[in-house]
Motif scaffolding. Structure first.
Motif, short mmCIF file in Angstrom:
data_model
loop_
_atom_site.label_atom_id
_atom_site.label_comp_id
_atom_site.label_asym_id
_atom_site.label_seq_id
_atom_site.Cartn_x
_atom_site.Cartn_y
_atom_site.Cartn_z
N ASP A 63 0.75 -1.14 0.01
CA ASP A 63 -0.14 -0.08 0.10
C ASP A 63 0.79 1.36 0.23
N LEU A 64 0.44 2.18 -0.84
CA LEU A 64 0.96 3.47 -0.95
C LEU A 64 -0.33 4.30 -0.47
N ILE A 65 0.00 5.00 0.38
CA ILE A 65 -1.36 5.81 1.17
C ILE A 65 -1.34 7.05 1.13
N ASN A 66 -2.03 7.84 0.28
CA ASN A 66 -2.02 9.25 0.69
C ASN A 66 -0.60 9.98 0.50
N ALA A 67 0.22 9.62 -0.65
CA ALA A 67 1.26 9.78 -0.76
C ALA A 67 1.38 11.33 -1.38
N GLN A 68 2.01 12.49 -0.56
CA GLN A 68 2.06 13.67 -1.19
C GLN A 68 3.49 14.22 -0.72
N LEU A 69 4.19 14.12 -1.73
CA LEU A 69 5.87 14.14 -1.67
C LEU A 69 6.02 15.72 -2.54
N VAL A 70 6.45 16.92 -2.20
CA VAL A 70 6.46 17.67 -3.02
C VAL A 70 7.83 18.51 -2.72
N LEU A 71 8.51 18.73 -3.60
CA LEU A 71 9.84 19.61 -3.38
C LEU A 71 9.79 20.92 -4.12
N GLN A 72 9.65 21.97 -3.66
CA GLN A 72 9.38 23.29 -4.40
C GLN A 72 10.68 23.95 -4.30
N THR A 73 11.16 24.45 -5.65
CA THR A 73 12.28 25.16 -5.78
C THR A 73 11.96 26.35 -6.33
N SER A 74 12.89 27.43 -6.32
CA SER A 74 12.76 28.69 -6.99
C SER A 74 13.98 29.31 -7.15
N GLY A 75 14.31 29.89 -8.24
CA GLY A 75 15.59 30.41 -8.79
C GLY A 75 16.65 29.54 -9.09
N VAL A 76 16.55 28.28 -9.10
CA VAL A 76 17.49 27.18 -9.26
C VAL A 76 18.06 27.19 -10.49
N ASP A 77 16.97 27.10 -11.55
CA ASP A 77 17.38 27.05 -12.78
C ASP A 77 18.27 28.27 -13.52
N ASN A 78 17.63 29.48 -13.01
CA ASN A 78 18.23 30.64 -13.24
C ASN A 78 19.38 31.16 -12.24
N PHE A 79 19.77 30.30 -11.60
CA PHE A 79 20.84 30.95 -10.69
C PHE A 79 21.96 31.36 -11.16
N SER A 80 22.58 32.45 -10.96
CA SER A 80 23.67 33.04 -11.56
C SER A 80 24.19 34.11 -10.47
N PRO A 81 25.30 34.89 -10.67
CA PRO A 81 25.90 35.60 -9.76
C PRO A 81 25.18 37.05 -9.78
N ALA A 82 24.46 37.23 -11.09
CA ALA A 82 23.41 38.31 -11.40
C ALA A 82 22.25 38.34 -10.34
N SER A 83 22.02 36.97 -9.97
CA SER A 83 20.81 36.56 -8.91
C SER A 83 21.12 37.32 -7.43
N MET A 84 22.22 37.95 -7.20
CA MET A 84 22.61 38.40 -5.99
C MET A 84 21.89 39.73 -6.07
N LEU A 85 21.73 40.43 -7.18
CA LEU A 85 21.19 41.71 -7.17
C LEU A 85 19.73 41.73 -7.09
N PHE A 86 19.13 40.91 -8.21
CA PHE A 86 17.82 40.74 -8.11
C PHE A 86 17.31 39.35 -8.65
N SER A 87 16.57 38.57 -8.00
CA SER A 87 16.22 37.56 -8.62
C SER A 87 14.92 37.18 -8.88
N GLY A 88 13.91 38.25 -8.37
CA GLY A 88 12.49 38.07 -8.57
C GLY A 88 11.79 37.46 -7.35
N ASN A 89 12.51 36.91 -6.52
CA ASN A 89 12.23 36.28 -5.22
C ASN A 89 12.28 37.31 -4.17
N LEU A 90 11.61 37.87 -3.67
CA LEU A 90 11.94 38.97 -2.79
C LEU A 90 11.24 38.70 -1.44
N GLY A 91 11.65 39.38 -0.49
CA GLY A 91 10.98 39.37 0.96
C GLY A 91 11.42 40.40 1.77
N VAL A 92 10.66 40.66 2.66
CA VAL A 92 11.24 41.67 3.85
C VAL A 92 11.26 41.14 5.15
#
Lengths: 452, 182
Positions: free
Chosen positions: A216-245
């Motif tokens: 039995d595999l019961i109610n399996a819900q495995l999710v790995l969320q990622t952001s910024g990984v594919d477009n990761f670069s040094p330029a991301s240090m200035l602005f990645s689009g994923n911001l917070g305060v």
């Protein structure tokens, strides 16, 4: 493998905190304002040598050390020791890593006595929890675990690389009370997050059933969320689009001439992830007792059923897995809490001319409580310290910490200031340096800056 | 003491006292993972109508055969790491007659890579008679088995002149030992 194992060891000597606790309350280092924006800071300006004013790295692991696995022991093999640890570790045990690099750091005191500090730093942190049930299932298999449920929920991990712009103010509001606040703009360069998984796997004996077992595999819900990984670069240090305060808050309250109480909250903030999103997922319910063969009755043609293809199709209809575009999500920064009770004594030799009423002392002793919010259980530690000026140019601090990692954690801090040029170094769990392989916790921070 | 000298001394002290002792990382090359799994394989049910024209009570098929691919046998995971295999089969028979079970593991060209057979006891009084058979493969047999991709099960009815009527339930499972090493 040997090199990889040694590299793992290099990381296995610390705990996860953005700033090392030996710097808390060191009133002539601006780094103390990063731990408590309301701390007493006795200097009038500072400028960090770019990229060199605050370098810290740490990683920590609970439940085992490198020595536990790799020790030279004629009475056991490495596989014996791994087996022992597999069954000792629990889902609360974790591996955490943190790195922080101050890129820019500066500050100045205004004429009214307020101290403004600002800067830009890069930070990376990650924590991975031991998936206890899945670890046993992988290590042992299911043959001797019939009827047992293996939890998928215990698979938890998160990590982030971000750059942070910050500005803070430290203000004395009365003779007794000093407060501070720091605003932060988080720029998440890359994030991975998997903390809300669910589900179970189990194998049951079915003596009255269609076959020997039911898997039995019961109610399996495995999710790995990622952001910024594919477009990761040094330029991301200035602005990645994923911001917070976020905000840091803190205070220092002078109970009387010698005693003071401090407290702070650091990284009360969040990041909204809306750019370069992806989800890796495995979701569904499925139960199987193997493949049922259908023999035709007499005079009935065999329909040559594609049993395996049907089996796969049925599985894929009920369990979905793969990658898909992610949905926006919000993560909270790991909130840190610090609070100390401090006793100061010994008169200073220097005059703090912009703050003549500021009572600074040669020596301090006290206790510091620190805690970090984590996905399963918070980290908490209690530190006793003694901090004093050794020479005019040299300040030293010794700490003793009790926490989930160790009951014999002695730390040291040394800070020199010669004509405004400061070098500091702080080391946690100095006793572990004698043999890092046995350490659950240690860490360091050092920096070069100009402080006047 | 000049500050530069002090810093150098401090740095040297830290480096000198920081070390890794009493460990041997070369042991990492000895690490292996050995685990054991059990899974269902196939199951089926045979009745009178699979063998007999019930209208005329005439045996039409004394041997019935079905097969299925087991694609997972071809996975690299199995090919590289399967070190032990045992297959267990069980019949629950209410036919008076006995049977012979033949299990053949075939490759994609339907060539036999591995096989075994055993007899299934008949039931004297129509009650359920259970026959269990376990086949544990030798290392040489295992290497042949790994070249297979399909399971074919044949059931031969042993006719004894008596009326052929009953129910035959079949279950099967496999025990795998996997070894992952350097």
């Amino acid at each position: 493998m040997r090199i990889g194992a040694f590299l793992v060891l290099l990381f296995v000597f610390g705990y996860s905190q953005a700033q090392i606790k030996q710097l808390y309350g060191v009133d002539d280092l601006p780094q103390t304002l990063m731990l408590n924006p309301g701390a007493e800071f006795t200097k009038d300006k500072h400028f960090g040598i770019p990229l060199l004013s605050g370098i810290s790295a740490s990683a920590g692991i609970t439940g085992l050390t490198a020595y536990d696995i790799f020790k030279e022991d004629a009475n056991s093999t490495i596989n014996d020791r791994i087996r022992e640890k597999i069954y000792e570790l629990s889902y609360k045990d974790n591996f955490a890593i943190n790195e922080k690099l101050e890129i820019l750091s500066l500050g100045w005191r205004r004429e009214n006595g307020d101290y403004i500090s600002a800067g830009w730093y890069q930070e990376a942190d990650a924590i991975v929890y031991w998936p206890e049930d899945l670890g046993i299932l992988t290590y042992e298999g299911n043959a001797n675990r019939i009827g047992e449920y293996f939890s998928l929920e215990q698979a938890r991990l998160r990590g982030e690389v971000l750059s942070v712009f910050h500005i803070g103010i430290n203000k004395k509001v009365s003779d007794k009370l000093r407060i501070g606040a720091r605003g932060k703009l988080y720029n998440s360069m890359a994030n991975f997050n998997s903390l809300n998984n669910q589900g179970w796997f189990a194998t049951f004996e079915t003596p009255q059933g269609e076959n020997f077992y039911r898997h039995d595999l019961i109610n399996a819900q495995l999710v790995l969320q990622t952001s910024g990984v594919d477009n990761f670069s040094p330029a991301s240090m200035l602005f990645s689009g994923n911001l917070g305060v976020g905000v840091d808050l803190g205070f220092t309250y002078q109970l009387n001439r010698n005693w003071k109480l401090t407290g702070s909250l650091v990284d009360l903030g969040f990041v909204m992830h809306s750019s370069d999103l992806k989800e890796h997922y495995f979701e569904g319910d499925y139960s199987t007792s193997g493949i049922q063969l259908i023999f035709p009755a007499v005079f009935t043609a065999d329909d040559n059923r594609p049993y395996w293809q049907d089996f796969e199709k049925e599985f894929e209809e009920q369990v979905q897995y793969g990658d898909r575009p992610g949905e926006s999500y919000t993560t909270l920064r790991p909130l840190k809490l610090y609070s100390s009770l401090d006793y100061g004594w010994g008169e200073p030799e220097d005059c703090n001319c912009l703050q003549p009423d500021n009572k600074t002392f040669q020596s301090h002793a006290g206790v510091l409580f620190s805690a970090v919010k984590r996905p399963v259980l918070p980290y908490a530690g209690l530190t006793a310290y003694y901090d004093t000026k050794i020479f005019d140019f040299l300040r030293g601090k010794v700490t003793y910490t009790v926490d989930q990692y160790s009951f014999k954690n002695v730390g040291l801090m040394a800070s020199t200031n010669i004509k405004g040029f400061n070098f500091y170094i702080a080391v946690d769990n100095i006793l572990a340096a004698e043999n890092l392989a046995k350490a659950n916790t240690a860490g360091f921070q050092l920096g070069l800056q100009i402080i006047k | 003491m000049k500050p530069r000298i002090l810093l150098h001394v401090l740095a040297v002290c830290i480096i000198a006292i920081s070390c890794v002792k009493d460990v041997d990382f070369d042991q990492a090359e000895e690490v292996y993972l050995e685990n054991e799994f059990v899974t269902d394989l196939v199951y089926f049910n045979l009745t009178t109508s699979n063998f007999v024209d019930v209208d005329n009570d005439v045996v039409v098929n004394s041997t019935v055969t079905e097969s299925t691919n087991l694609e997972f046998l071809d996975d690299q995971f199995i090919q590289e790491n399967l070190v032990e295999l045992a297959i267990e089969m069980e019949y629950q028979n209410t036919f008076q007659q006995s049977f012979t079970n033949r299990a053949r593991f075939l490759n994609r060209a339907n060539q036999e890579m591995y096989s075994f057979q055993f007899d299934v006891d008949g039931s004297a009084d129509g009650s359920v008679v259970t026959t269990r058979f376990v086949d544990t493969l030798t290392q040489a047999e295992l290497q042949q088995f790994k070249r297979s991709i399909k399971l074919e099960v044949s059931v031969d009815l042993t006719q004894d002149g008596q009326s052929i009527e009953g129910n035959l339930d079949f279950r099967s499972k496999a025990y795998y030992k996997m070894l992952f090493d350097q």
